[in-house]
Enzyme design. Structure first.
Site, PDB file in Angstrom:
ATOM      1  CG  HIS A 104       7.131  -5.781  -2.642  1.00 42.78           C
ATOM      2  ND1 HIS A 104       7.324  -5.831  -3.995  1.00 42.78           N
ATOM      3  CD2 HIS A 104       6.897  -4.475  -2.351  1.00 42.78           C
ATOM      4  CE1 HIS A 104       7.238  -4.629  -4.497  1.00 42.78           C
ATOM      5  NE2 HIS A 104       6.985  -3.784  -3.534  1.00 42.78           N
TER       6      HIS A 104
ATOM      7  CD  GLU B 285       3.651  -3.189  -0.462  1.00 45.15           C
ATOM      8  OE1 GLU B 285       3.638  -1.984  -0.762  1.00 45.15           O
ATOM      9  OE2 GLU B 285       3.616  -4.092  -1.340  1.00 45.15           O
TER      10      GLU B 285
ATOM     11  CG  ASP C 282       0.968  -1.431  -4.134  1.00 42.27           C
ATOM     12  OD1 ASP C 282       1.691  -0.688  -3.467  1.00 42.27           O
ATOM     13  OD2 ASP C 282       1.370  -2.520  -4.616  1.00 42.27           O
TER      14      ASP C 282
ATOM     15  CG  HIS D  45       2.494  -1.384  -8.099  1.00 38.77           C
ATOM     16  ND1 HIS D  45       3.074  -0.627  -9.104  1.00 38.77           N
ATOM     17  CD2 HIS D  45       3.207  -1.119  -6.982  1.00 38.77           C
ATOM     18  CE1 HIS D  45       4.093   0.035  -8.607  1.00 38.77           C
ATOM     19  NE2 HIS D  45       4.209  -0.242  -7.322  1.00 38.77           N
TER      20      HIS D  45
ATOM     21  CD  GLU E 232       2.984   2.071  -1.663  1.00 40.84           C
ATOM     22  OE1 GLU E 232       3.563   0.975  -1.707  1.00 40.84           O
ATOM     23  OE2 GLU E 232       3.350   3.076  -2.316  1.00 40.84           O
TER      24      GLU E 232
HETATM   25  O1  G3P Z   1       6.559  -1.149   0.425  1.00 45.04           O
HETATM   26  C1  G3P Z   1       7.519  -0.563  -0.349  1.00 45.04           C
HETATM   27  C2  G3P Z   1       7.217  -0.603  -1.797  1.00 45.04           C
HETATM   28  O2  G3P Z   1       6.010  -1.272  -2.019  1.00 45.04           O
HETATM   29  C3  G3P Z   1       7.182   0.737  -2.426  1.00 45.04           C
HETATM   30  O3  G3P Z   1       7.321   0.652  -3.802  1.00 45.04           O
HETATM   31  O4  G3P Z   1       6.504   0.679  -6.091  1.00 45.04           O
HETATM   32  O5  G3P Z   1       6.625  -1.460  -4.897  1.00 45.04           O
HETATM   33  O6  G3P Z   1       4.868   0.164  -4.297  1.00 45.04           O
HETATM   34  P1  G3P Z   1       6.270  -0.026  -4.798  1.00 45.04           P
HETATM   35 CA    CA Z   2       3.776  -0.988  -2.582  1.00 38.81          CA
END
Ligand code: G3P
Ligand code: CA
Length: 282
Positions: free
Chosen positions: A44, A71, A73, A86, A145
Site C-alpha cells: 500500500h 499500490e 495514487d 496520495h 489508484e
Molecule cells: O487501495 C486502497 C486504499 O489505497 C484506498 O485508500 O486513502 O489509502 O488511497 P487510500
Molecule cells: Ca490508494
C-alpha cells in the site's frame, strides 16, 4: 405521541435486522482451505510502513519484501502530468505547501518527499507515472489508484496514454472510488483490469449492484471493516475478485482469510499473518 412510539419501534427493528444480517455474514466461517499463501500481497503506497509512502524507496522496499503488486495514487500536476502522491495537497508528505493541481511538474519536482518520514530518506522526489512505469513495469504488478477524478478532467485519458507505451497490460489494475471514472477507463482501454473501491459504509452493496459493477470491473475492493464473507462470495459468483485494505483494523489478515478474499493491501507487504499489525498510515 403514538406515531412517535411506532416510529421508534420500526427504527429499533430495522437496526436489529441490520445487525443480525451483518453478523451472519461476519461469523459465517469460510470453508475454503487455508488460502493465506495464495493471497495477493499488495504494498500500500509501496512498503509505506518502512519508507516514505508513494516514493521510489517505498516501491523498491515493497518489491524486496515480496509484494505481488505496488499500490499507488495518481493526481495531475498543473501542467497535466500524472504524478504519484496520495493527498490533494502536498503539505503532509513534502516540505512544500499547496494543491498538487496548482503546482507545475517542475515545482513538484523541487519538493522533498522523504525527509518528513525519516531524515535518511531526504532527497526522495515525487515520481511521475511515466517514471514509475519505466522503472517498475514488468518487475511487479501495479495497482494504480486515480484520486479525485472530478478535480482533474481528462485524468483517465492521461493515465491510459501513459500505459499505451506498453503492449501487455495484464499486470496492471486501475482502481478508484469513482465508479464513472472506472467505466471510462474500461471503455478507453478494455484490456486493462479495473477495480472499484467501495466507500467504507455499514450498508453493504446489494447483489444487484455487485452484478452491475462486475460487468466491467475485475475487482471490487473493500475496507476490511466494511465487508463480510457473503459479499465476497457474491463478487466471486459474478467472476469478480476482492482485495481488502485497512487503516486501523489489526485483524486485516485474519479477516481477509476468514472472508476468503483474493488479496490484501497493506503497508507491510510481507506475509505471514503473524506480523503484529498490517496498518495503513495516514
Ligand atoms: O487501495 C486502497 C486504499 O489505497 C484506498 O485508500 O486513502 O489509502 O488511497 P487510500
Ligand atoms: Ca490508494
Amino acid at each position: 405521541m403514538r406515531k412517535f412510539k411506532q416510529q421508534r419501534i420500526i427504527l429499533t427493528i430495522a437496526i436489529c435486522s441490520l445487525c443480525v444480517w451483518f453478523l451472519v455474514g461476519y461469523t459465517n466461517q469460510s470453508t475454503r482451505p487455508d488460502i493465506t499463501t495464495n493471497l495477493l500481497n499488495v504494498a500500500h503506497r509501496g512498503a509505506s510502513g518502512f519508507a516514505p509512502e508513494n516514493t521510489q524507496a517505498s516501491f523498491r522496499k515493497g518489491i524486496e519484501m515480496g509484494a505481488d503488486f505496488l499500490e499507488f495514487d495518481v493526481h495531475l500536476s498543473k501542467d497535466g502530468e500524472p504524478v504519484i502522491i496520495h493527498d490533494e495537497r502536498v503539505d503532509r508528505t513534502t516540505n512544500g505547501k499547496g494543491f498538487v493541481k496548482d503546482l507545475t511538474l517542475a515545482e513538484l519536482k523541487e519538493l522533498d518527499v522523504g525527509g518528513s518520514f525519516d531524515p535518511n530518506f531526504t532527497g526522495e522526489t515525487i515520481m511521475t507515472l511515466a517514471e514509475l512505469l519505466e522503472e517498475f513495469y514488468g518487475e511487479v504488478g501495479l495497482l494504480i489508484e486515480i484520486k479525485k477524478p472530478e478535480l482533474y478532467p481528462g485524468i483517465e485519458e492521461k493515465v491510459v496514454e501513459a500505459l499505451t507505451v506498453y503492449q501487455d497490460v495484464s499486470g496492471i489494475i486501475i482502481q478508484s472510488f469513482d465508479i464513472d471514472s472506472m467505466r471510462k477507463v474500461h471503455s478507453l482501454l478494455p484490456e486493462v483490469q479495473v477495480a472499484i473501491l467501495m466507500n467504507p459504509s455499514p450498508f453493504l452493496p446489494s447483489s444487484k449492484t455487485l452484478k452491475e459493477l462486475t460487468s466491467f470491473a475485475s475487482y471490487i475492493n473493500f475496507n476490511v471493516s466494511y465487508v463480510n464473507k457473503r459479499v465476497v462470495d457474491q463478487v466471486h459468483k459474478h467472476d469478480g475478485k476482492v482485495l481488502v485494505w485497512s487503516k486501523k483494523d489489526t485483524q486485516l489478515f485474519a479477516k481477509a482469510k476468514r472472508f476468503g478474499v483474493d488479496g490484501v493491501i497493506s503497508d507491510f507487504s510481507k506475509l505471514p499473518m503473524d506480523e503484529p499489525a498490517f496498518l495503513a498510515t495516514k
